[in-house]
Design an enzyme around this catalytic site. Structure first.
Site, PDB file in Angstrom:
ATOM      1  N   ASP A 300       0.868  -7.301  -3.129  1.00 20.86           N
ATOM      2  CA  ASP A 300       0.625  -6.141  -3.979  1.00 20.86           C
ATOM      3  C   ASP A 300       1.107  -6.390  -5.406  1.00 20.86           C
ATOM      4  OD1 ASP A 300      -0.016  -3.206  -4.229  1.00 20.86           O
ATOM      5  OD2 ASP A 300       2.108  -3.139  -4.756  1.00 20.86           O
ATOM      6  N   GLU A 353      -3.682  -8.654  -5.052  1.00 20.84           N
ATOM      7  CA  GLU A 353      -4.158  -7.438  -5.716  1.00 20.84           C
ATOM      8  C   GLU A 353      -3.752  -7.585  -7.172  1.00 20.84           C
ATOM      9  OE1 GLU A 353      -3.819  -3.443  -7.447  1.00 20.84           O
ATOM     10  OE2 GLU A 353      -2.054  -4.480  -6.710  1.00 20.84           O
TER      11      GLU A 353
END
Length: 632
Positions: A300, A353
């Site tokens: 992330d 991401e």
């Protein structure tokens, strides 16, 4: 003891990759040994159920800032913490950063426990996965928030046992071949969705036990479904009783305040250049992959780890030693993370991401990349969703939103995400983003999902979008499954099932994604009618499909497109059909070519194209004349 001492030195130098075997709680002889890293603490005590949480068990400072105690008092299942007298003399109860199991909320004490020694029965999946080329096979991910997919009638959460019974068959029936969970690591508040981590080795207790997650993954593998999880190595929860300033000084976070503070998320940034932090995070990643047999991690917020000015205004950051905005320590950590994991487990997927285009994220480290297998294509996602929310009358003026991503599709290895981030905070659900009345919204959602499924790149769809949930996602409630009593929602779910099935069984949609010849544009200039056409090509010349996307409600009769070979073509998929919730009930169209040039193609066909439809055509047979290839 010598071995432990050496491994603690390896931890201090950043080379220990199984830190959970050294720090934390471990059975030893008739008792347990506890170790914790708190290099600048004045004193540390082990406290818990076994000593009424009193300062009776003082720990000893050994080497490299690690405190240790061996005691026979704790019993399996009891709770414990560390009472840390910090550098300034303040005494703070701290959770064990290495805990593998925590008590249920609202507490976060660690549980005295031993991890289960599971006998796994997923060898067939693991063997196939090791032999697989991920780039040349279909990847269709169903993104799930574990506590809001479904709930019991009384509102209580589904556990992993419940999900094993219901989610796995659902995913298999719908035609997804991966499940990706929002973070499974322990977090103190549902509202963070898991992205404010406190336990980098602990499964979120509301989801179940370590044994239950192992059983869930095994059951997925037995159904040929992979399991991925989001993982957050960039920042951590600021709670005072967790990792933050563990001994009163920066331990896991940067020593420079401006680098430590993550204002946007109210968190603290890991100092990714610190050896101990590297050991901590590398061991965490490997622990989830090895102990739980996960098939990969989605890392992330990578931008937060590679840019010093991320979430910073003018004057709030300092340049790197070269005068730029790169977080050099973060970039090197990510290279090391991917090098380590791919060296030990080359079959595991590493997904980033990341929303910028300044740093190459995927591809070999030797070629300048960070070593990730895939990157979320945030540019494609933003352009496409902006386009579909637009009044169709004006789409011709913004047609480049549907075509621009063709220009950079080979720059990275992409996943096309229609994720949780796009259906919260007032952004509306995917279905409710579509322009117009309800039936037209469903028509455009079918069009959108077909574009996603036929465009080059692996696929990800957030739960609820597959049946067109109207309300945006609410983390504290289950999906609105009652909507399936409505015919349009039910048919939307059926449509998604058939679309996924088509994708999984059509090699032209995934075999050559890393090659230029995977896509041939037929017409990307038809702005006035707002129709996009392109070819997806498989390994074999005649394994191809033609994709036609009509972005307006206008039916186009006798619509002409170019095709690469002479012969017959047939409608293979039509999103406007009644069975999917549309109104089209005409016979399946078969078209014969005429020898007439269309742009750089030598042949044309004509067909009737429903409004807001996406159609996929295939050559009717494999006997297309070899001599009728398009001229180059």
């Amino acid at each position: 003891m010598v071995k432990v001492k050496q491994r603690i030195e390896d931890f201090a130098s950043g080379h220990e990759l199984k830190l959970q075997e050294i720090l934390g709680c471990h059975r030893k002889d008739s008792g347990y040994v506890f170790r914790v890293w708190a290099p600048n603490a004045q004193a540390v005590w082990l406290v818990g159920d076994f000593n009424d949480w009193n300062k009776t068990l003082a720990m000893q400072l050994t080497s490299n800032g690690v405190w240790q105690i061996k005691t026979d008092l704790p019993q399996t299942g009891q709770l414990y913490k560390f009472l840390v007298k910090q550098a300034d003399g303040r005494e703070v109860m701290k959770m064990d950063p290495m805990a593998v199991e925590l008590e249920p909320r609202p507490g976060n004490a660690a549980v005295v426990t031993e991890l289960p020694n599971k006998s796994w029965h997923d060898g067939a999946w693991l063997g196939r996965n090791k032999r697989s080329n991920h780039f040349a096979r279909p990847i269709n991910i169903y993104e799930v928030h574990a506590s809001s997919w479904k709930r019991h009638e009384d509102g209580s959460l589904y556990t992993l046992r419940d999900l094993q019974r219901e989610l796995i068959p659902y995913v298999k029936k719908q035609g997804f071949n991966y499940i990706e969970f929002l973070p499974l690591t322990a977090h103190p508040l549902d509202a963070s969705w898991g992205y404010q981590t406190i336990g980098y080795y602990a499964l979120e207790r509301t989801y179940g036990t370590p044994q239950e997650l192992q059983d869930f993954v095994e059951a997925c593998h037995q159904e040929n479904i992979g399991v991925l999880s989001d993982w957050v190595p960039g920042h951590f929860c600021i709670n005072d009783d967790a990792l933050a300033y563990y001994d009163g000084t920066p331990c896991y976070e940067f020593s420079e305040k401006w680098r430590a503070e993550n204002k946007g998320w109210g968190a603290l940034n890991f100092d990714l250049g610190k050896p101990e932090v590297q050991s901590f995070l590398l061991s965490s990643a490997l622990f989830w992959l090895e102990f739980y047999h996960l098939d990969g991690l989605r890392v992330d917020a990578v931008s937060n780890m590679i840019y010093r000015d991320y979430d910073r205004g003018p004057g709030e950051w300092k340049p790197d030693k070269y005068g730029g905005n790169r977080n050099l320590e973060g970039m090197e950590f990510l290279r090391r993370l991917n090098r380590t994991i791919k060296g030990l487990h080359p079959e595991c997927l590493m997904i980033a991401e990341e929303s910028s285009a300044q740093v190459k994220i995927t591809g070999r480290i030797e070629d300048g990349g960070l070593g990730f297998d895939f990157k979320w294509n945030m540019g494609w996602m933003n352009d496409i969703l902006n386009f579909y929310q637009m009044d169709p009358l004006f789409r011709k003026y913004h047609f480049n939103l549907t075509t621009f991503s063709f220009m950079y599709r080979m720059s990275e290895n992409f996943i096309l995400p229609l994720s949780h981030d796009e259906v919260v905070h007032g952004k509306r659900s995917l279905m409710n983003k579509m322009f117009g009345p309800r039936d037209k919204q469903f028509a455009q959602l079918r069009n959108l999902l077909t574009l996603q499924m036929t465009y080059p790149g692996k696929k990800l769809l957030f739960m609820g979008s597959e049946f067109g949930q109207y309300l945006e996602w609410r983390y504290n409630e289950a999906l609105d499954w009652a909507e399936l009593n409505d015919e349009l929602n039910s048919k939307m779910q059926y449509f998604d099932q058939k679309l996924n099935e088509f994708y999984l069984n059509e090699p032209s949609l995934w075999q050559l994604e890393q090659k230029d010849e995977s896509v041939q544009i037929i017409d990307a200039d038809n702005k006035d009618e707002s129709v996009l056409t392109f070819i997806r090509q498989g390994k074999i010349r005649h394994d191809f499909v033609i994709v036609i996307l009509n972005f307006t409600p206008v039916e186009r009769k006798h619509f002409s497109i170019g095709v690469p070979y002479s012969g017959k073509y047939q409608e293979a998929f039509n999103t406007a059909r009644k069975e999917f919730g549309g109104t089209w009930d005409k016979d399946v169209q078969t078209m014969t070519t005429k020898q007439e040039k269309f742009k750089n193609l030598d042949y044309q066909i004509e067909l009737d194209l429903p409004g807001f439809s996406a159609m996929i055509l295939k050559p009717l047979d494999a006997h297309i004349k070899r001599g009728n290839r398009r001229k180059k």
